[in-house]
Scaffold this active site. Structure first.
Site, PDB file in Angstrom:
ATOM      1  N   LYS A  36      52.225  57.360  85.796  1.00 52.48           N
ATOM      2  CA  LYS A  36      51.460  56.399  84.994  1.00 52.48           C
ATOM      3  C   LYS A  36      50.648  57.133  83.928  1.00 52.48           C
ATOM      4  O   LYS A  36      50.460  58.354  84.018  1.00 52.48           O
ATOM      5  CB  LYS A  36      50.539  55.594  85.923  1.00 52.48           C
ATOM      6  CG  LYS A  36      49.598  56.462  86.750  1.00 52.48           C
ATOM      7  CD  LYS A  36      48.894  55.680  87.860  1.00 52.48           C
ATOM      8  CE  LYS A  36      47.990  56.575  88.667  1.00 52.48           C
ATOM      9  NZ  LYS A  36      47.358  55.861  89.783  1.00 52.48           N
ATOM     10  N   ARG A 126      39.985  47.817  95.964  1.00 53.66           N
ATOM     11  CA  ARG A 126      40.389  47.827  94.571  1.00 53.66           C
ATOM     12  C   ARG A 126      41.495  46.797  94.417  1.00 53.66           C
ATOM     13  O   ARG A 126      41.232  45.666  94.076  1.00 53.66           O
ATOM     14  CB  ARG A 126      40.821  49.237  94.148  1.00 53.66           C
ATOM     15  CG  ARG A 126      40.830  49.414  92.652  1.00 53.66           C
ATOM     16  CD  ARG A 126      41.161  50.822  92.232  1.00 53.66           C
ATOM     17  NE  ARG A 126      42.516  51.227  92.605  1.00 53.66           N
ATOM     18  CZ  ARG A 126      43.052  52.371  92.248  1.00 53.66           C
ATOM     19  NH1 ARG A 126      42.371  53.235  91.521  1.00 53.66           N
ATOM     20  NH2 ARG A 126      44.282  52.679  92.614  1.00 53.66           N
ATOM     21  N   TYR A 242      27.593  69.155  63.475  1.00 51.99           N
ATOM     22  CA  TYR A 242      26.716  67.985  63.446  1.00 51.99           C
ATOM     23  C   TYR A 242      25.526  68.188  64.372  1.00 51.99           C
ATOM     24  O   TYR A 242      25.665  68.681  65.498  1.00 51.99           O
ATOM     25  CB  TYR A 242      27.471  66.749  63.937  1.00 51.99           C
ATOM     26  CG  TYR A 242      28.508  66.203  62.978  1.00 51.99           C
ATOM     27  CD1 TYR A 242      28.216  65.963  61.640  1.00 51.99           C
ATOM     28  CD2 TYR A 242      29.782  65.887  63.452  1.00 51.99           C
ATOM     29  CE1 TYR A 242      29.187  65.421  60.791  1.00 51.99           C
ATOM     30  CE2 TYR A 242      30.751  65.347  62.618  1.00 51.99           C
ATOM     31  CZ  TYR A 242      30.441  65.115  61.282  1.00 51.99           C
ATOM     32  OH  TYR A 242      31.403  64.583  60.466  1.00 51.99           O
ATOM     33  N   MET A 290      35.142  64.816  65.809  1.00 51.36           N
ATOM     34  CA  MET A 290      36.337  64.015  66.098  1.00 51.36           C
ATOM     35  C   MET A 290      37.618  64.832  65.970  1.00 51.36           C
ATOM     36  O   MET A 290      38.517  64.745  66.812  1.00 51.36           O
ATOM     37  CB  MET A 290      36.393  62.804  65.159  1.00 51.36           C
ATOM     38  CG  MET A 290      37.515  61.843  65.491  1.00 51.36           C
ATOM     39  SD  MET A 290      37.694  60.521  64.291  1.00 51.36           S
ATOM     40  CE  MET A 290      36.150  59.654  64.492  1.00 51.36           C
TER      41      MET A 290
END
Ligand code: PLP
Length: 342
Positions: A36, A126, A242, A290
């Site tokens: 998955k 779940r 940053y 990013m």
């Protein structure tokens, strides 16, 4: 196709070696593979092909759209989320089988007369039928192939919930006839033969995460590298990135590489991750942005702009440094890499 500036090198021999380790530890149980989330970020199709060539016969995905990537692969595919009302047509046209998880799913599937698996919840709370629902007669008339349950604390050996869930599932397995019963994920296989039943469903361990079922480490499957876009000198007292979260204590040689949090190089690796140039460890400096991250390569003077820098992506160490789980790190790897299989 333009070249990719970040690269995942995926060692399929290591993937297969890890699978064989789980298969051996599982004794007589068949050993499947969870593929998955695009094979935990590694690539579902390539992973499945390698594992099926090694003898794996059972693949697990979460969603119906994940079946498509496995077209033509000779294995049984089970869809762990089961089948919703708007997925019935897809499911009926698919070679995969649903792992039915709610009474409504069972009621909708039964009239099709088609084979299926069922998930019973034994304590994770779940997904799955409650034991009471599973024993209520609800499953009568269903073409039940494999009855599953899933452990909450498999990676915590000795957790009392493991034995509780094992005992509940063994009780259900004795009362609900199915071709196979399956409980163990990667961590569950290492808990011992009582957890193996007829089929196991390892995921993370195949991709090198967590612990080996027989103790020790697993083979690393994923190596990460990214291109150096620019080399620059940052003088003592100047800051990087940053937020100016890193100030150079002395003049530094910095590599700015094409790897950022959009690639799953998570922001919490700011001032915490590392790269390697040969034996030289090159710490991440400043905030990961990013599309870029910076590394102090002062100890690696031979690097040139355009080179690929090897990024430390040891799963245990990177999880510890970032505060993310190994699962999150792998499944977050993103779509911008060249995935190179060797
Ligand atoms: C994801 C998943 C697995 C694989 O678990 P790992 O912890 O990655 O080994 C097995 N079974 C189910 C039901 C799952 O959802």
């Amino acid at each position: 196709m333009p070249p990719r500036n970040a690269r995942l090198t995926i060692d399929t021999a290591a993937l297969v070696a890890n699978w064989r380790r789980f298969a051996r530890a599982g004794g007589a149980a068949a050993c499947g593979a969870a593929v998955k989330a695009d094979g935990y970020g590694v690539g579902a199709r390539a992973s499945a092909q390698a594992l099926v060539a090694a003898g794996c016969r059972d693949l697990f995905v979460a969603h119906w759209h994940e079946v498509e990537a496995l077209t033509g692969i000779d294995a049984r595919i089970a869809v762990l989320h089961g089948v919703g009302a708007d997925e019935m047509a897809t499911a009926l046209a698919s070679p995969a089988v649903p792992v039915l998880a709610t009474p409504a799913q069972v009621a909708a599937w039964k009239p099709t007369g088609r084979p299926c698996d069922v998930m019973v919840d034994t304590g994770l709370n779940r997904l799955g039928l409650s034991p009471g629902e599973a024993l209520s007669g609800l499953l009568d008339g269903l073409q039940l192939d494999t009855l599953h349950s899933h452990l909450a604390c498999a990676e915590i050996a000795g957790h009392p919930r493991n034995e509780l869930q094992r005992a509940r599932f063994a009780n259900l397995a004795a009362r609900i006839p199915a071709r196979r019963h399956a409980l163990a994920n990667s961590g569950g296989i290492g808990l011992g033969p009582g957890y193996h039943f007829a089929l196991t469903r390892p995921g993370i361990g195949l991709y090198g995460g967590g612990l080996a079922p027989d103790g020790g480490g697993l083979a690393a499957v994923v190596a990460l590298s990214a291109r150096i876009l620019q080399l620059r000198t940052v003088v003592a007292g100047d800051s990087i990135g940053y937020g100016a979260t890193f100030t150079a204590p002395h003049d530094l040689r910095i590599a700015v590489v094409a790897l950022g949090y959009a690639d799953g190089y998570v922001r919490s690796l700011s001032n915490a991750g590392a790269a390697f140039a040969g034996d030289a460890r090159c710490p991440a400096v400043g905030r990961v942005s990013m599309d870029m991250a910076a590394f102090d390569v002062s100890a690696a003077p031979a690097l040139s702009e355009g080179d690929f820098l090897d990024i430390d992506f040891d799963l245990a160490a990177t999880a510890a440094a970032s505060g993310r789980s190994e699962y999150e790190l792998l499944t977050g790897l993103g779509a911008r890499y060249a995935r190179v299989y060797k």
